[in-house]
Structures are given as C-alpha cells and as structure tokens.
Design a protein around this motif. Structure first.
Motif, PDB file in Angstrom:
ATOM      1  N   ALA A   1     -53.296   5.903  15.618  1.00  0.00           N
ATOM      2  CA  ALA A   1     -54.286   5.849  14.543  1.00  0.00           C
ATOM      3  C   ALA A   1     -55.588   5.229  15.043  1.00  0.00           C
ATOM      4  CB  ALA A   1     -53.733   5.032  13.365  1.00  0.00           C
ATOM      5  N   ARG A   2     -55.482   4.239  15.916  1.00  0.00           N
ATOM      6  CA  ARG A   2     -56.673   3.601  16.481  1.00  0.00           C
ATOM      7  C   ARG A   2     -57.425   4.556  17.407  1.00  0.00           C
ATOM      8  NH1 ARG A   2     -56.853  -1.867  15.595  1.00  0.00           N
ATOM      9  NH2 ARG A   2     -54.952  -2.751  14.685  1.00  0.00           N
ATOM     10  N   ILE A   3     -56.674   5.347  18.168  1.00  0.00           N
ATOM     11  CA  ILE A   3     -57.302   6.340  19.058  1.00  0.00           C
ATOM     12  C   ILE A   3     -58.046   7.383  18.228  1.00  0.00           C
ATOM     13  CG2 ILE A   3     -56.787   8.244  20.641  1.00  0.00           C
ATOM     14  CD1 ILE A   3     -54.514   6.501  21.770  1.00  0.00           C
ATOM     15  N   LYS A   4     -57.417   7.826  17.140  1.00  0.00           N
ATOM     16  CA  LYS A   4     -58.051   8.807  16.255  1.00  0.00           C
ATOM     17  C   LYS A   4     -59.311   8.222  15.620  1.00  0.00           C
ATOM     18  CE  LYS A   4     -57.161  11.728  12.222  1.00  0.00           C
ATOM     19  NZ  LYS A   4     -56.150  12.176  11.227  1.00  0.00           N
ATOM     20  N   ALA A   5     -59.225   6.963  15.167  1.00  0.00           N
ATOM     21  CA  ALA A   5     -60.362   6.309  14.522  1.00  0.00           C
ATOM     22  C   ALA A   5     -61.552   6.172  15.475  1.00  0.00           C
ATOM     23  CB  ALA A   5     -59.944   4.936  14.008  1.00  0.00           C
ATOM     24  N   GLU A   6     -61.251   6.068  16.758  1.00  0.00           N
ATOM     25  CA  GLU A   6     -62.317   5.926  17.765  1.00  0.00           C
ATOM     26  C   GLU A   6     -62.981   7.279  18.048  1.00  0.00           C
ATOM     27  OE1 GLU A   6     -64.702   3.451  19.932  1.00  0.00           O
ATOM     28  OE2 GLU A   6     -63.064   2.885  18.585  1.00  0.00           O
ATOM     29  N   GLY A   7     -62.369   8.372  17.561  1.00  0.00           N
ATOM     30  CA  GLY A   7     -62.983   9.689  17.746  1.00  0.00           C
ATOM     31  C   GLY A   7     -62.477  10.445  18.953  1.00  0.00           C
ATOM     32  N   TYR A   8     -61.251  10.119  19.402  1.00  0.00           N
ATOM     33  CA  TYR A   8     -60.665  10.786  20.580  1.00  0.00           C
ATOM     34  C   TYR A   8     -61.635  10.753  21.763  1.00  0.00           C
ATOM     35  CZ  TYR A   8     -57.318  12.586  17.148  1.00  0.00           C
ATOM     36  OH  TYR A   8     -56.379  12.699  16.157  1.00  0.00           O
ATOM     37  N   HIS A   9     -62.152   9.581  22.032  1.00  0.00           N
ATOM     38  CA  HIS A   9     -63.070   9.404  23.158  1.00  0.00           C
ATOM     39  C   HIS A   9     -62.279   9.322  24.470  1.00  0.00           C
ATOM     40  CE1 HIS A   9     -66.076   8.723  20.149  1.00  0.00           C
ATOM     41  NE2 HIS A   9     -67.009   8.427  21.039  1.00  0.00           N
TER      42      HIS A   9
ATOM     43  N   ARG B   1     -59.745   0.641  19.913  1.00  0.00           N
ATOM     44  CA  ARG B   1     -60.059  -0.777  19.759  1.00  0.00           C
ATOM     45  C   ARG B   1     -58.842  -1.516  19.221  1.00  0.00           C
ATOM     46  NH1 ARG B   1     -65.357  -1.629  20.684  1.00  0.00           N
ATOM     47  NH2 ARG B   1     -66.633   0.281  20.686  1.00  0.00           N
ATOM     48  N   ASP B   2     -58.535  -2.656  19.841  1.00  0.00           N
ATOM     49  CA  ASP B   2     -57.385  -3.435  19.401  1.00  0.00           C
ATOM     50  C   ASP B   2     -57.735  -4.230  18.147  1.00  0.00           C
ATOM     51  OD1 ASP B   2     -58.835  -5.675  20.204  1.00  0.00           O
ATOM     52  OD2 ASP B   2     -57.708  -5.954  22.066  1.00  0.00           O
ATOM     53  N   VAL B   3     -56.820  -5.084  17.700  1.00  0.00           N
ATOM     54  CA  VAL B   3     -57.029  -5.820  16.449  1.00  0.00           C
ATOM     55  C   VAL B   3     -58.238  -6.750  16.511  1.00  0.00           C
ATOM     56  CG1 VAL B   3     -54.613  -5.705  15.741  1.00  0.00           C
ATOM     57  CG2 VAL B   3     -55.369  -7.578  17.223  1.00  0.00           C
ATOM     58  N   ASP B   4     -58.662  -7.097  17.722  1.00  0.00           N
ATOM     59  CA  ASP B   4     -59.828  -7.966  17.891  1.00  0.00           C
ATOM     60  C   ASP B   4     -61.104  -7.174  18.127  1.00  0.00           C
ATOM     61  OD1 ASP B   4     -58.302 -10.372  17.687  1.00  0.00           O
ATOM     62  OD2 ASP B   4     -57.601 -10.046  19.747  1.00  0.00           O
ATOM     63  N   GLY B   5     -60.999  -5.835  18.080  1.00  0.00           N
ATOM     64  CA  GLY B   5     -62.184  -5.007  18.273  1.00  0.00           C
ATOM     65  C   GLY B   5     -62.539  -4.762  19.722  1.00  0.00           C
ATOM     66  N   VAL B   6     -61.643  -5.176  20.624  1.00  0.00           N
ATOM     67  CA  VAL B   6     -61.897  -4.979  22.059  1.00  0.00           C
ATOM     68  C   VAL B   6     -61.531  -3.542  22.440  1.00  0.00           C
ATOM     69  CG1 VAL B   6     -61.301  -5.719  24.396  1.00  0.00           C
ATOM     70  CG2 VAL B   6     -61.450  -7.405  22.535  1.00  0.00           C
ATOM     71  N   LEU B   7     -62.405  -2.897  23.193  1.00  0.00           N
ATOM     72  CA  LEU B   7     -62.166  -1.514  23.605  1.00  0.00           C
ATOM     73  C   LEU B   7     -61.101  -1.471  24.699  1.00  0.00           C
ATOM     74  CD1 LEU B   7     -63.342   1.259  22.841  1.00  0.00           C
ATOM     75  CD2 LEU B   7     -64.829   1.083  24.854  1.00  0.00           C
ATOM     76  N   ARG B   8     -60.052  -0.681  24.475  1.00  0.00           N
ATOM     77  CA  ARG B   8     -58.935  -0.550  25.407  1.00  0.00           C
ATOM     78  C   ARG B   8     -58.756   0.898  25.833  1.00  0.00           C
ATOM     79  NH1 ARG B   8     -57.619  -5.838  26.844  1.00  0.00           N
ATOM     80  NH2 ARG B   8     -57.483  -7.136  24.957  1.00  0.00           N
ATOM     81  N   GLU B   9     -57.916   1.092  26.851  1.00  0.00           N
ATOM     82  CA  GLU B   9     -57.635   2.435  27.351  1.00  0.00           C
ATOM     83  C   GLU B   9     -56.152   2.759  27.200  1.00  0.00           C
ATOM     84  OE1 GLU B   9     -58.810   2.608  31.413  1.00  0.00           O
ATOM     85  OE2 GLU B   9     -60.890   1.978  31.014  1.00  0.00           O
TER      86      GLU B   9
END
Length: 212
Positions: A97-105, A56-64
């Motif tokens: 860090a954002r990828i890790k926080a998302e749970g490696y989805h 998720r980016d700084v705005d909480g939008v899910l990215r790839e």
C-alpha cells in the motif's frame, strides 16, 4: 536486475529461462511462483529481482523494495510481484500500500527515478503457489516441449466422445504409447479442453471432465 548471491544455508537459489530471459529464485517458494507465472499463456515477459520500487516508512523516510518478479502481460499490463509466506501477509499488504501511495516510483541504476513504472503490485504466497500447482506446471511445461500433434489430435477425438467424469488413467487404456498419450492429456488440460475436478497434483487417478 539483481543477481542473487550464489549460496546461503537457508535458501534454495537457482535459475530458469523464460522467453530467453534468465529468471533467478532465492527460495523454494520463489521457484514455485516463477514456475506458476511461466505456465500462464497470457504472459509476454518476466524479469526477476526487478524493479526497485520506492515507499515511505511510518516516519516518512524514503525506502527501497526490490520486487521478486515483474510480469509483462500480452495486453500490456505490467505487474510487480512480491513473494512472501502467508504468515507475513499483513506486513506485506502495508508495504504494498505504501509503494502504491508513492506512485510506483522505480529507482533506476543511474540514480534517477521513474514514476508509474508498473500498473500494479501483487503479493503471492504458498497459498497460490502450492506444491501441487508447481508439480502440475512442471509436467505441463515439459508436455509443451514434447508435443506430438498426431497424438494430440487422436486424444482430442477420443475425449470429444466421452461424457461425464472419468479418470486420467482411463484415457491410457489400449494406447500404443502411454508416454505420448499422457503428454497429450496434459496438453488438453493446458488448453482447457479437459478440466481436473480438484486442484491437486495431476496423476492417473485425477478425475477429469470435458469442457463443453
């Protein structure tokens, strides 16, 4: 797995094969990282342009984010690898860090999502994959293909009688086949029997020591 486009003016695209799997690279740095990974003896499999991990980016939008490589180690650890130049380290650390926080989805091709797809994600830059590392890796991988067991054992017997520091070229003196001897020396380095004094390109002037 995504295959990179064939051409682009600012890239160096190509491929190599590891364990019957084609690995693609889109730049010189990716090629060097791929070669570095292929040289490791604890790696069971490598996949390129995989996986697609969510964040998720700084705005909480899910990215790839498409990872450059995915490495499966012999003991089962699965690590995604992002390849970028060192000048982008700060931005990449934030992304990882954002990828890790998302749970490696991982986003799958059919649109489904798999949680915990990898155990970790790492950044690799030109600081790890130097030109010296790349050149040494290429030479050692070629030596693996050219292995002569008789010459290897002959050279091993010689180095076991040597003490202190000595140059690579000293082991070539008086041998009947310099190419076979050089290959054997590289394999002894690969096996950790011989240790280069410095991490630069290995040549006849490289100082070596025998690991006791």
């Amino acid at each position: 797995m995504r295959k990179p486009p064939a051409t682009h003016g600012k890239t160096l695209r190509g491929s190599s094969v590891f364990q019957n799997t084609v690995l693609y690279h889109e730049s010189d740095l990716e090629r060097r990282v791929s070669t570095y990974l292929q040289l490791r003896k604890d790696v069971r499999a490598i996949y390129s342009q995989y996986p697609v991990l969510l964040y998720r980016d700084v705005d909480g939008v899910l990215r790839e984010h498409i990872c450059d490589y995915c490495v499966v180690f012999e003991h089962g650890l699965v690590v995604a690898v992002a390849v970028k130049h060192a000048r982008k380290t700060a931005a990449m650390k934030d992304l990882l860090a954002r990828i890790k926080a998302e749970g490696y989805h991982r986003k799958n091709k059919n649109g489904t999502v798999t949680a915990g797809a990898v155990h970790d994600i790492r950044l690799m830059t030109e600081r790890e994959a130097t030109y010296g590392v790349y050149q040494n890796a290429m030479r050692i991988m070629r030596a693996r293909r050219m292995r002569d067991e008789t010459e290897y054992n002959r050279t091993l017997a010689i180095v076991q009688t040597v003490t202190g520091r000595f140059r690579f070229g000293e082991l070539l003196r008086g041998c009947q086949d310099r190419a076979a001897r050089g290959t054997a020396i590289l394999l002894l380095i690969d096996d950790g029997v011989l240790v280069p004094e410095t991490p630069g390109p290995i040549d006849e002037l490289t100082m070596l020591m025998v690991r006791r």
